[in-house]
Design a protein around this motif. Structure first.
Motif, PDB file in Angstrom:
ATOM      1  N   ASN A   8       0.801  -1.431  -0.052  1.00  0.00           N
ATOM      2  CA  ASN A   8      -0.085  -0.071  -0.057  1.00  0.00           C
ATOM      3  C   ASN A   8       1.133   1.493   0.048  1.00  0.00           C
ATOM      4  O   ASN A   8       2.437   1.018   0.289  1.00  0.00           O
ATOM      5  N   GLN A   9       0.505   2.239  -0.412  1.00  0.00           N
ATOM      6  CA  GLN A   9       1.180   3.863  -0.367  1.00  0.00           C
ATOM      7  C   GLN A   9       0.209   4.666  -0.418  1.00  0.00           C
ATOM      8  O   GLN A   9      -1.084   4.539  -0.095  1.00  0.00           O
ATOM      9  N   CYS A  10       0.705   5.870  -0.273  1.00  0.00           N
ATOM     10  CA  CYS A  10       0.425   6.833   0.058  1.00  0.00           C
ATOM     11  C   CYS A  10       0.911   7.977  -0.609  1.00  0.00           C
ATOM     12  O   CYS A  10       1.696   8.371  -2.086  1.00  0.00           O
ATOM     13  N   PHE A  11      -0.670   8.270  -0.913  1.00  0.00           N
ATOM     14  CA  PHE A  11      -0.956   8.959  -2.265  1.00  0.00           C
ATOM     15  C   PHE A  11      -1.715  10.240  -1.541  1.00  0.00           C
ATOM     16  O   PHE A  11      -2.723  10.655  -0.403  1.00  0.00           O
ATOM     17  N   GLU A  12      -1.226  10.907  -1.963  1.00  0.00           N
ATOM     18  CA  GLU A  12      -1.570  12.614  -2.208  1.00  0.00           C
ATOM     19  C   GLU A  12      -1.490  14.088  -3.294  1.00  0.00           C
ATOM     20  O   GLU A  12      -1.289  13.579  -4.248  1.00  0.00           O
ATOM     21  N   PRO A  13      -3.093  14.779  -2.736  1.00  0.00           N
ATOM     22  CA  PRO A  13      -3.320  15.357  -3.795  1.00  0.00           C
ATOM     23  C   PRO A  13      -2.285  16.878  -4.404  1.00  0.00           C
ATOM     24  O   PRO A  13      -2.216  17.738  -2.932  1.00  0.00           O
ATOM     25  N   TYR A  14      -1.346  17.329  -5.264  1.00  0.00           N
ATOM     26  CA  TYR A  14      -0.553  17.966  -5.033  1.00  0.00           C
ATOM     27  C   TYR A  14      -1.201  19.107  -4.967  1.00  0.00           C
ATOM     28  O   TYR A  14      -0.708  20.291  -4.763  1.00  0.00           O
ATOM     29  N   LEU A  15      -2.365  19.412  -5.567  1.00  0.00           N
ATOM     30  CA  LEU A  15      -3.699  20.732  -5.516  1.00  0.00           C
ATOM     31  C   LEU A  15      -4.862  20.205  -4.817  1.00  0.00           C
ATOM     32  O   LEU A  15      -5.290  19.072  -4.829  1.00  0.00           O
ATOM     33  N   ASP A  16      -5.234  21.166  -4.258  1.00  0.00           N
ATOM     34  CA  ASP A  16      -6.263  21.498  -3.607  1.00  0.00           C
ATOM     35  C   ASP A  16      -7.776  21.205  -4.536  1.00  0.00           C
ATOM     36  O   ASP A  16      -8.808  21.569  -4.344  1.00  0.00           O
ATOM     37  N   THR A  17      -7.600  21.097  -5.878  1.00  0.00           N
ATOM     38  CA  THR A  17      -8.511  21.380  -6.542  1.00  0.00           C
ATOM     39  C   THR A  17      -9.561  19.609  -6.282  1.00  0.00           C
ATOM     40  O   THR A  17      -8.415  18.964  -6.468  1.00  0.00           O
ATOM     41  N   TRP A  18     -10.750  20.094  -6.890  1.00  0.00           N
ATOM     42  CA  TRP A  18     -11.980  19.265  -6.740  1.00  0.00           C
ATOM     43  C   TRP A  18     -10.996  17.932  -7.349  1.00  0.00           C
ATOM     44  O   TRP A  18     -11.123  17.302  -7.460  1.00  0.00           O
ATOM     45  N   LEU A  19     -10.415  18.279  -9.280  1.00  0.00           N
ATOM     46  CA  LEU A  19     -10.153  16.786  -9.573  1.00  0.00           C
ATOM     47  C   LEU A  19      -8.974  16.113  -9.471  1.00  0.00           C
ATOM     48  O   LEU A  19      -8.996  15.101  -9.125  1.00  0.00           O
ATOM     49  N   ASN A  20      -7.881  17.474  -8.500  1.00  0.00           N
ATOM     50  CA  ASN A  20      -7.036  16.443  -8.097  1.00  0.00           C
ATOM     51  C   ASN A  20      -7.214  15.682  -6.826  1.00  0.00           C
ATOM     52  O   ASN A  20      -7.280  14.479  -7.265  1.00  0.00           O
ATOM     53  N   ILE A  21      -8.333  16.339  -5.758  1.00  0.00           N
ATOM     54  CA  ILE A  21      -8.338  15.380  -4.648  1.00  0.00           C
ATOM     55  C   ILE A  21      -9.313  14.010  -5.026  1.00  0.00           C
ATOM     56  O   ILE A  21      -9.447  12.329  -4.899  1.00  0.00           O
ATOM     57  N   MET A  22     -10.552  14.050  -6.468  1.00  0.00           N
ATOM     58  CA  MET A  22     -10.669  13.290  -6.436  1.00  0.00           C
ATOM     59  C   MET A  22     -10.505  12.385  -7.114  1.00  0.00           C
ATOM     60  O   MET A  22     -10.500  11.006  -7.126  1.00  0.00           O
ATOM     61  N   ALA A  23      -9.598  13.060  -7.827  1.00  0.00           N
ATOM     62  CA  ALA A  23      -8.547  11.849  -9.018  1.00  0.00           C
ATOM     63  C   ALA A  23      -7.961  11.187  -8.040  1.00  0.00           C
ATOM     64  O   ALA A  23      -7.595   9.552  -7.890  1.00  0.00           O
ATOM     65  N   VAL A  24      -6.714  11.667  -6.766  1.00  0.00           N
ATOM     66  CA  VAL A  24      -5.926  10.702  -5.991  1.00  0.00           C
ATOM     67  C   VAL A  24      -6.974   9.876  -5.082  1.00  0.00           C
ATOM     68  O   VAL A  24      -6.397   8.834  -4.682  1.00  0.00           O
ATOM     69  N   ASN A  30      -7.867   4.358  -3.619  1.00  0.00           N
ATOM     70  CA  ASN A  30      -8.726   3.297  -3.202  1.00  0.00           C
ATOM     71  C   ASN A  30      -8.500   1.767  -4.471  1.00  0.00           C
ATOM     72  O   ASN A  30      -9.234   0.802  -3.796  1.00  0.00           O
ATOM     73  N   TYR A  31      -8.207   2.571  -5.740  1.00  0.00           N
ATOM     74  CA  TYR A  31      -8.208   1.518  -5.900  1.00  0.00           C
ATOM     75  C   TYR A  31      -6.924   0.506  -5.960  1.00  0.00           C
ATOM     76  O   TYR A  31      -6.923  -0.431  -5.767  1.00  0.00           O
ATOM     77  N   TRP A  32      -5.360   1.393  -5.993  1.00  0.00           N
ATOM     78  CA  TRP A  32      -4.402   0.346  -5.873  1.00  0.00           C
ATOM     79  C   TRP A  32      -4.159  -0.293  -4.306  1.00  0.00           C
ATOM     80  O   TRP A  32      -4.243  -1.274  -4.036  1.00  0.00           O
ATOM     81  N   ASN A  33      -4.568   0.565  -3.208  1.00  0.00           N
ATOM     82  CA  ASN A  33      -4.857   0.432  -1.739  1.00  0.00           C
ATOM     83  C   ASN A  33      -5.809  -1.165  -1.490  1.00  0.00           C
ATOM     84  O   ASN A  33      -5.419  -1.290  -0.450  1.00  0.00           O
ATOM     85  N   HIS A  34      -7.306  -0.224  -1.740  1.00  0.00           N
ATOM     86  CA  HIS A  34      -8.252  -1.325  -0.984  1.00  0.00           C
ATOM     87  C   HIS A  34      -9.258  -2.563  -1.755  1.00  0.00           C
ATOM     88  O   HIS A  34      -9.630  -2.748  -1.856  1.00  0.00           O
ATOM     89  N   SER A  35      -8.701  -1.972  -3.622  1.00  0.00           N
ATOM     90  CA  SER A  35      -9.629  -2.995  -3.691  1.00  0.00           C
ATOM     91  C   SER A  35      -8.865  -4.433  -3.989  1.00  0.00           C
ATOM     92  O   SER A  35      -9.893  -5.369  -4.018  1.00  0.00           O
ATOM     93  N   TYR A  80       0.020  15.050  -9.352  1.00  0.00           N
ATOM     94  CA  TYR A  80      -1.039  16.334  -9.711  1.00  0.00           C
ATOM     95  C   TYR A  80      -1.526  15.425 -10.833  1.00  0.00           C
ATOM     96  O   TYR A  80      -1.268  14.892 -12.139  1.00  0.00           O
ATOM     97  N   VAL A  81      -2.647  15.606 -11.214  1.00  0.00           N
ATOM     98  CA  VAL A  81      -3.499  15.068 -12.333  1.00  0.00           C
ATOM     99  C   VAL A  81      -4.030  16.671 -13.084  1.00  0.00           C
ATOM    100  O   VAL A  81      -5.293  17.331 -11.743  1.00  0.00           O
ATOM    101  N   SER A  82      -4.334  16.100 -14.010  1.00  0.00           N
ATOM    102  CA  SER A  82      -5.132  17.144 -14.764  1.00  0.00           C
ATOM    103  C   SER A  82      -6.031  15.930 -15.602  1.00  0.00           C
ATOM    104  O   SER A  82      -5.481  14.853 -15.730  1.00  0.00           O
ATOM    105  N   LEU A  83      -6.638  16.867 -16.954  1.00  0.00           N
ATOM    106  CA  LEU A  83      -7.642  16.489 -18.082  1.00  0.00           C
ATOM    107  C   LEU A  83      -6.129  15.108 -18.790  1.00  0.00           C
ATOM    108  O   LEU A  83      -6.495  14.680 -19.883  1.00  0.00           O
ATOM    109  N   GLN A  84      -4.585  15.509 -19.104  1.00  0.00           N
ATOM    110  CA  GLN A  84      -3.696  15.155 -19.566  1.00  0.00           C
ATOM    111  C   GLN A  84      -3.524  13.535 -19.089  1.00  0.00           C
ATOM    112  O   GLN A  84      -2.452  12.746 -19.208  1.00  0.00           O
ATOM    113  N   GLY A  85      -3.690  14.073 -17.938  1.00  0.00           N
ATOM    114  CA  GLY A  85      -2.350  12.075 -16.592  1.00  0.00           C
ATOM    115  C   GLY A  85      -2.752  13.135 -15.471  1.00  0.00           C
ATOM    116  O   GLY A  85      -2.769  14.024 -15.458  1.00  0.00           O
ATOM    117  N   TYR A  86      -1.674  12.130 -14.919  1.00  0.00           N
ATOM    118  CA  TYR A  86      -1.360  12.751 -13.560  1.00  0.00           C
ATOM    119  C   TYR A  86       0.520  13.049 -13.854  1.00  0.00           C
ATOM    120  O   TYR A  86       1.409  12.054 -14.832  1.00  0.00           O
TER     121      TYR A  86
END
Ligand code: FCB
Length: 398
Positions: A220-236, A241-246, A269-275
């Protein structure tokens, strides 16, 4: 060390150990990895596992090293390809060998944590498609049945699968490791079969000894969003959830404890182009992995939701000069201790690794050992951090 100097005391009965795996230390194996290693350009430093640390022969010496670290646990693996070199043909001598290893642990008062599958496969199994084969969980079950019949009652702690997601990700998603079949569809299929294999093994192990404790070693890994944006938080959140818990969620009814392997932090840092990874990398290991001790606290807190005891089955770094290892141990333990004071039921810590060994596709160059190994003479020499770890284990605290 005087009692008052111990800042972080661990609960009574806490298990202190080191971890190894069969293929990485034993030497002389013939499995799908050995076959792959021999091909040109697969292993970074051009090495092959070969005789590795020769631990197959020197296991008593290794167990003594663990004892000298004041450990009371030892995590090691048994090699499926030795036990079942041909489908359905089980080698009693090999089973006896592992029985002796377990007995040696007990003689030295080391609680054995036995890993049943740490990525290497018998050649016949790999030829049949490995974990892509629909029958693979049943093949795994027959192997476990033999193991259990032989020494099932002498083991309490089992680890059925080591880091199933890491294996499937590297072999099928990225196509980097044997069998290098890059396909998301295959990745999913392998995961599905590994889940089924764990469940079958769980029942076989419990049939023999209803009080045994069965889990997997989950990376399991520690995942943190780089930015506080909605997209970043949701994506992270999604990635976490996928990596640590599925995987864990699929087997949560067939788990007696959680085995955690913690190494990685991802500031994303997640954007529409990827992370993109935005880690600060203030301290890195010889392999360039960021050392991020606070991450173990985050990961442990997340695991609380399963309401199961947690054993840290791996944590460590490649550090040939042994400059960062002692700090890594102290800092991770400090954060694990913090999690414990906040109610997380952590019951043990195994450092990776007891000694230098064959680090998969990276070969012999990375030095993960509390003990240095001379791969020509097989002489083991304690690094300075081994002394510090042994004090921690003796004092049951940092
Ligand atoms: C883990 C593996 C272990 C070792 C360490 C460094 O992912 O389980 O075998 O290679 O990494």
């Amino acid at each position: 060390m005087a009692e008052h100097e111990i800042k972080y005391k661990f609960p009574a009965g806490f298990l202190w150990g080191t971890a190894t795996s069969a293929h990485q230390i034993e030497g002389g194996n013939e499995n799908n990895w050995t076959e792959w290693e021999r091909k040109q350009g697969k292993i970074k430093d051009g090495s092959i596992s070969g005789r590795a640390c020769n631990s197959y022969e020197l296991y008593k010496e290794d167990i003594k090293l663990a004892k000298e670290l004041n450990n009371n646990a030892y995590r090691f693996g048994i090699e499926w390809s030795r036990i079942e070199p041909q489908r359905g043909k089980f080698d009693k001598n090999e089973l006896r060998h592992y029985q002796k290893v377990i007995a040696e642990c007990r003689r030295n008062r080391l609680e054995p944590f036995v890993t049943l599958y740490h990525w290497t496969q018998p050649l016949w199994f790999a030829k049949m498609g490995g974990w892509l084969n629909k029958q693979s969980p049943l093949m795994f079950r027959s192997y476990i049945e033999q193991v259990v019949r032989f020494f099932g009652s002498s083991v309490t702690f089992w680890c059925t699968l080591n880091e199933p997601m890491i294996y499937a990700y590297n072999s099928y998603w990225l196509g980097k490791w044997t069998p290098q079949e890059k396909s998301f569809f295959k990745f999913k299929k392998v995961i599905k079969n590994l889940i089924a294999a764990h469940k079958l093994a769980y029942f076989v192990l419990h049939e023999r000894n209803s009080r045994c404790q069965v889990s997997i070693a989950k990376n399991n890994q520690c995942f943190e969003p780089y930015l506080d944006t909605w997209l970043n938080i949701m994506a992270v959140n999604f990635i976490r959830n996928y990596w640590n818990h599925s995987f864990l969620n699929k087997i949560k009814n067939e788990l007696d404890y959680i085995g955690l392997n913690y190494y990685f932090h991802n500031l994303l840092y997640v954007s529409l182009q990827g992370y993109v990874q935005m880690n600060e990398n203030k301290i890195i290991s010889d392999m360039g992995w960021e050392i991020y001790p606070r991450g173990i606290y985050e990961v442990l807190k997340e695991l609380q939701e399963y309401r199961l005891p947690i054993y840290i089955l791996e944590n460590g770094l490649a550090d040939a000069r042994d400059e960062k290892r002692a700090d890594l141990i102290r800092e991770h333990l400090r954060y694990a201790h913090q999690a414990i004071t906040e109610g997380v039921d952590v019951r043990g810590y195994c450092h990776w690794s007891l000694m230098d060994n064959f680090e998969w596709a990276d070969g012999y160059e990375p030095k993960f050992g509390l003990h240095e190994v001379d791969f020509k003479t097989f002489k083991r020499t304690a690094r300075p951090s081994a002394k510090i770890y042994s004090e921690i284990c003796k004092n049951n605290g940092v």
